[in-house]
Write a protein that holds these residues in place. Structure first.
Motif, PDB file in Angstrom:
ATOM      1  N   LEU A 148     -16.734 -20.486  -2.313  1.00 19.68           N
ATOM      2  CA  LEU A 148     -16.136 -19.149  -2.276  1.00 19.68           C
ATOM      3  C   LEU A 148     -14.701 -19.224  -1.765  1.00 19.68           C
ATOM      4  N   LEU A 149     -13.809 -18.576  -2.490  1.00 22.04           N
ATOM      5  CA  LEU A 149     -12.411 -18.474  -2.082  1.00 22.04           C
ATOM      6  C   LEU A 149     -12.125 -17.040  -1.659  1.00 22.04           C
ATOM      7  N   ALA A 150     -11.786 -16.837  -0.383  1.00 22.54           N
ATOM      8  CA  ALA A 150     -11.373 -15.521   0.114  1.00 22.54           C
ATOM      9  C   ALA A 150      -9.849 -15.490   0.178  1.00 22.54           C
ATOM     10  N   VAL A 151      -9.273 -14.419  -0.326  1.00 26.26           N
ATOM     11  CA  VAL A 151      -7.810 -14.311  -0.412  1.00 26.26           C
ATOM     12  C   VAL A 151      -7.290 -13.396   0.695  1.00 26.26           C
ATOM     13  N   GLY A 152      -6.385 -13.931   1.511  1.00 30.51           N
ATOM     14  CA  GLY A 152      -5.784 -13.148   2.601  1.00 30.51           C
ATOM     15  C   GLY A 152      -4.470 -12.525   2.151  1.00 30.51           C
ATOM     16  N   TYR A 153      -4.566 -11.652   1.169  1.00 28.62           N
ATOM     17  CA  TYR A 153      -3.354 -11.047   0.603  1.00 28.62           C
ATOM     18  C   TYR A 153      -2.601 -10.228   1.645  1.00 28.62           C
ATOM     19  N   ARG A 154      -1.292 -10.102   1.431  1.00 29.07           N
ATOM     20  CA  ARG A 154      -0.445  -9.363   2.372  1.00 29.07           C
ATOM     21  C   ARG A 154      -0.661  -7.856   2.231  1.00 29.07           C
ATOM     22  N   LYS A 155      -0.500  -7.156   3.340  1.00 32.52           N
ATOM     23  CA  LYS A 155      -0.848  -5.731   3.389  1.00 32.52           C
ATOM     24  C   LYS A 155       0.267  -4.890   4.023  1.00 32.52           C
ATOM     25  N   LEU A 156      -0.021  -3.600   4.103  1.00 32.51           N
ATOM     26  CA  LEU A 156       0.875  -2.664   4.771  1.00 32.51           C
ATOM     27  C   LEU A 156       0.922  -2.977   6.260  1.00 32.51           C
TER      28      LEU A 156
END
Length: 409
Positions: A148-156
């Motif tokens: 499983l690959l969890a993505v820590g995308y950038r946020k507000l």
């Protein structure tokens, strides 16, 4: 003596402020919030929402005082309280094209390549992180025997749209190009998204359809996703507008912030007044309330939609009509090429009808759909599956449905 008096008065003022904020949040909860009748453990549910509302309120106060942004304050507390349980999984923190990701691989050896899961978490583009979803991802990886690959995308607040979507897309492409490196079967990759992560998952599937250099994603798992930002007058938006944890007010606040839109356009967005009539005629066959099954119909009088056309609003809000923001309105030719789906909907959720409309669109184009509808759940419940006294039956029911579907891929 005077400094002592001043200190005492300051302390008293702080205490009064804390007491006042807590009482206001409590009063606001009981006056405005609707607790769904089928929710078990109603007292725990109220306590949970009160804590959530209080955290957001204090975050807003700190933001106005220019001490800390609300999303940062919420994320800090959320991560501080996150418990990282490891279900016999090897966890590796990596960067894919400068995007932080976390890889979860079962410790048990496998004689053949495993399936792969790309997981995109929810949180309205403001909340959620790799840490807060760590235990959930560990559990999914072990129970489905998947990488499983969890993505820590950038946020507000620093990163509005389209940064988050671009991060998810970039990490997904990198993973798909590296499947053999991680022991993943290229024919068994699932993309799974929750809430706004479900929106990103649906958009990524459409974007990658023409990529012949990448393995095709085998299936999609969308857990109470937001799939369109056009019609906010659907029955579920009216019926469930005061149901936690995604009330209508919070939803529109997230949308305004995520797309960097001035709050003065709020009513125009809700009424759809920026939508030209000819455009609505094209989308009505997909987004009209008459596409919602009768048993989900709204007893409240349906308002006219869209509202009177506001010409000046169209240039400001027309991006909502783009399929990268509203993947539900992609052309039939695109929808027909999408992989089989597990769609999870919550009865008491403002986004319920997005899933019902997407289900119809997929089925109309011959795409196999497994629909899991939860009567006793609420938006965001998945994250509570391991939170002991604050875990609800719906949390485990949803995660078990996801595991069962994924294991069949």
């Amino acid at each position: 003596m005077l400094p002592l008096i001043a200190s005492g008065l300051f302390l008293a003022a702080i205490c009064l402020l804390v007491l006042g904020v807590n009482l206001w949040v409590l009063l606001d909860h009981f006056l405005k919030i609707d607790v769904p009748p089928s929710i078990p453990q109603r007292t725990r549910f109220r306590i949970l929402h009160y804590a959530f509302h209080l955290t957001v309120t204090w975050g807003n106060i700190l933001e106005k005082l220019r001490i800390c942004s609300m999303p940062k304050f919420f994320q800090f507390l959320q991560d501080a309280m996150a418990i990282k349980r490891n279900y016999k999984v090897v966890v590796t923190d990596l960067y894919f094209e400068e995007v932080p990701v976390r890889l979860f691989q079962p410790k048990a050896t496998s004689s053949s390549p495993r399936r792969g899961i790309i997981f995109l978490h929810g949180g309205g583009g403001m909340f959620g992180s790799l840490d807060s979803y760590h235990t959930l991802c560990c559990f999914l990886a072990r129970e489905t025997d998947s990488v499983l690959l969890a993505v820590g995308y950038r946020k507000l607040p620093e990163h509005p749209h389209p940064v988050g979507l671009q991060d998810c897309l970039c990490a997904s492409i990198h993973f798909l190009k590296s499947l053999k490196t991680y022991g993943v079967d290229p024919s068994r990759v699932v993309i799974c998204g929750e809430s706004i992560g479900g929106s990103a998952a649906a958009s990524i599937l459409q974007i990658l359809l023409g990529r012949l250099d990448l393995p095709k994603i085998r299936a999609q798992v969308l857990i109470y996703p937001i799939l369109q930002a056009i019609n906010f007058q659907l029955p579920s938006h009216l019926q469930n507008q005061n149901v936690p944890f995604l009330t209508r007010d919070l939803m529109i606040t997230c949308i305004l912030n995520y797309f960097s839109i001035d709050p003065s356009w709020k009513d125009v967005i809700l009424t759809g007044s920026y939508i030209p009539q000819d455009t609505w005629m094209k989308y009505r066959k997909w987004l009209g309330s008459d596409n919602i099954p009768q048993r989900f119909g709204n007893k409240i009088q349906q308002p006219e939609f869209p509202g009177p056309f506001n010409k000046s609003a169209y240039p400001e809000l027309k991006d909502f009509l783009d399929i990268k923001i509203s993947p539900l309105v992609a052309d039939n030719e695109v929808i027909a090429q999408l992989p089989e789906a597990l769609l999870v909907s919550i009865h008491w959720d403002v986004l319920r009808d997005d899933i019902l409309l997407y289900k119809k669109r997929l089925e109309d184009q011959g795409v196999p759909v497994t629909w899991y509808h939860v009567e006793d759940g609420f938006h965001g419940c998945l994250l509570l599956f391991d939170k002991k006294i604050f875990s609800f039956p719906c949390c485990w029911n949803i995660i078990n449905a996801v595991v069962s579907f994924t294991k069949e891929i």
